[in-house]
Write a protein that holds these residues in place. Structure first.
Motif, PDB file in Angstrom:
ATOM      1  N   VAL A  93     -33.828  41.107  -5.834  1.00  0.00           N
ATOM      2  CA  VAL A  93     -32.375  41.772  -5.881  1.00  0.00           C
ATOM      3  C   VAL A  93     -32.431  43.005  -6.582  1.00  0.00           C
ATOM      4  O   VAL A  93     -33.104  43.138  -7.556  1.00  0.00           O
ATOM      5  N   ARG A  94     -31.309  43.780  -6.453  1.00  0.00           N
ATOM      6  CA  ARG A  94     -31.370  45.057  -7.185  1.00  0.00           C
ATOM      7  C   ARG A  94     -29.706  45.394  -7.138  1.00  0.00           C
ATOM      8  O   ARG A  94     -28.938  45.065  -6.208  1.00  0.00           O
ATOM      9  N   THR A  95     -29.389  46.204  -7.922  1.00  0.00           N
ATOM     10  CA  THR A  95     -27.922  46.556  -8.042  1.00  0.00           C
ATOM     11  C   THR A  95     -27.725  47.727  -7.027  1.00  0.00           C
ATOM     12  O   THR A  95     -28.348  48.429  -6.503  1.00  0.00           O
ATOM     13  N   GLU A 300     -27.677  43.693  -4.314  1.00  0.00           N
ATOM     14  CA  GLU A 300     -28.010  43.716  -3.100  1.00  0.00           C
ATOM     15  C   GLU A 300     -29.473  42.838  -3.021  1.00  0.00           C
ATOM     16  O   GLU A 300     -30.329  42.878  -3.581  1.00  0.00           O
ATOM     17  N   LYS A 301     -29.650  41.725  -1.704  1.00  0.00           N
ATOM     18  CA  LYS A 301     -30.679  41.237  -1.456  1.00  0.00           C
ATOM     19  C   LYS A 301     -31.826  42.113  -0.759  1.00  0.00           C
ATOM     20  O   LYS A 301     -31.471  42.892   0.137  1.00  0.00           O
ATOM     21  N   VAL A 302     -33.128  42.158  -1.102  1.00  0.00           N
ATOM     22  CA  VAL A 302     -34.169  42.588  -0.511  1.00  0.00           C
ATOM     23  C   VAL A 302     -35.192  41.685  -0.168  1.00  0.00           C
ATOM     24  O   VAL A 302     -35.783  41.127  -0.949  1.00  0.00           O
ATOM     25  N   LEU A 303     -35.251  41.484   1.248  1.00  0.00           N
ATOM     26  CA  LEU A 303     -36.371  40.700   1.804  1.00  0.00           C
ATOM     27  C   LEU A 303     -36.807  41.547   3.077  1.00  0.00           C
ATOM     28  O   LEU A 303     -35.965  41.557   4.154  1.00  0.00           O
ATOM     29  N   ASP A 304     -37.988  42.008   2.908  1.00  0.00           N
ATOM     30  CA  ASP A 304     -38.325  43.171   4.186  1.00  0.00           C
ATOM     31  C   ASP A 304     -39.188  42.160   5.263  1.00  0.00           C
ATOM     32  O   ASP A 304     -39.458  42.589   6.228  1.00  0.00           O
TER      33      ASP A 304
END
Length: 338
Positions: A93-95, A300-304
């Motif tokens: 996750v990131r802002t 924000e979720k980050v899963l590529d």
């Protein structure tokens, strides 16, 4: 700084023989962790990091001007790249709002993984700003990287990228200023002992409001925190005053053959959160240098890649401190894509 401190302030300096040759001087103490990693004991004012051209007039800061909120837990813990690129996969996750920021802290479970010599697997917190193709960033956490460390153990580590594209892991190049005499920026995590509970690291990257330096601290569950050292603000041209983004992520770098290594604990997240790699207690230092709980932000979720890795929201606990923010990880393999 008084003369007593000057005489007694000795620190360990991290060197990697494969990257930089080392001359062992007579009567200089050193500690060999493996064939690649050696720590020298030198005067704090003579550490190689200070040879960086931007640090010629730098005055060493012995401790930060802030303290970190210290949550109390019943559990026992043996505590001791964020830029998307080719053959790299992420789950975290990131802002995405309310910037600027001045840092973050998070608790991350630590795991051993089977990683080949041309693969990397790590979990880290990071701070970052970017303009066009230019990026400044700092990250720290745990990593399995045989080509860097010379073995398949799990190590703590730090990485920075600053002005003119300069930067490196740990203290391979000048930059990071080691201050603690007991806690190192990079060292292997001990294997878990019987009855010790899960392995974890609770660490931070926080900007000092007075000096602007970026400190990393080992947050303790019992006793005072240990301030390991800092990246001087002079190293950076985009994050000398603040950053646009902070986050925490699991990540891997695939081998040249395209096979991706395991992430987290090597398992996809399940309903049993403690059986999955997990992150909790993410706290963010806001624009006013005030520590905020991450549930006050839109993360924000980050899963590529959902073929080989997973990312799951944590269940709500009785309080923020007892809740898991997310679980993540997976086995990797040869069909993860690039």
């Amino acid at each position: 700084m008084n003369s007593v401190v000057k005489l007694l302030a000795f620190i360990f300096i991290f060197t990697i023989s494969a990257v930089r040759s080392r001359e062992i001087e007579e009567n200089v103490k050193f500690f060999k962790l493996n064939e690649k990693v050696i720590y020298d004991c030198v005067d704090i004012h003579k550490q190689p990091s200070l040879s960086h051209p931007l640090l010629h007039n730098h005055k060493i800061q012995m401790e930060p001007s802030f303290s970190i909120p210290n949550p109390k837990y019943k559990e026992k813990h043996s505590t001791p790249l964020t830029v998307e690129s080719h053959e790299t996969h992420f789950a975290g996750v990131r802002t995405q709002d309310k910037s600027p920021y001045h840092g973050l802290a998070a608790w991350m479970s630590v795991h051993d993984l089977n990683v080949s010599n041309d693969q990397i697997s790590y979990t880290a917190i990071y701070v970052e700003s970017g303009v066009n193709n230019k990026v400044n960033s700092i990250q720290t956490g745990w990593m399995v990287n045989p080509s860097l460390f010379g073995d398949n153990r799990t190590w703590s580590y730090g990485f920075w990228k600053g002005a003119n594209g300069a930067g490196c892991y740990n203290t391979i190049c000048p930059g990071f200023v080691q201050v603690s005499k007991t806690d190192l920026l990079s060292a292997p995590f001990p294997y878990p002992g019987k009855g010790q509970g899960e392995r974890a690291v609770y660490t931070s990257i926080l900007q000092d409001k007075i000096t602007g330096n970026w400190w990393t601290t080992d947050v303790k569950y019992r006793g005072p925190d240990t301030h390991i050292g800092y990246w001087p603000k002079e190293l950076f041209d985009l994050i000398a005053n603040s950053v646009d983004m902070v986050g925490v992520t699991g990540a891997v770098r695939a081998s040249s053959s395209g096979i991706s290594p395991p992430m987290g604990n090597g398992l996809l997240p399940t309903e049993d959160e403690k059986a999955s790699a997990h992150v909790k207690n993410l706290e963010i230092l806001d624009s006013e240098f005030i520590v905020q709980e991450s549930n006050k932000y839109n993360l924000e979720k980050v899963l590529d890649n959902n073929k080989c890795y997973g990312l799951k929201d944590g269940k709500k606990g009785i309080s923020f401190k007892e809740s898991i923010l997310f679980t993540y990880g997976g086995p990797g393999g040869d069909s993860c894509g690039i």
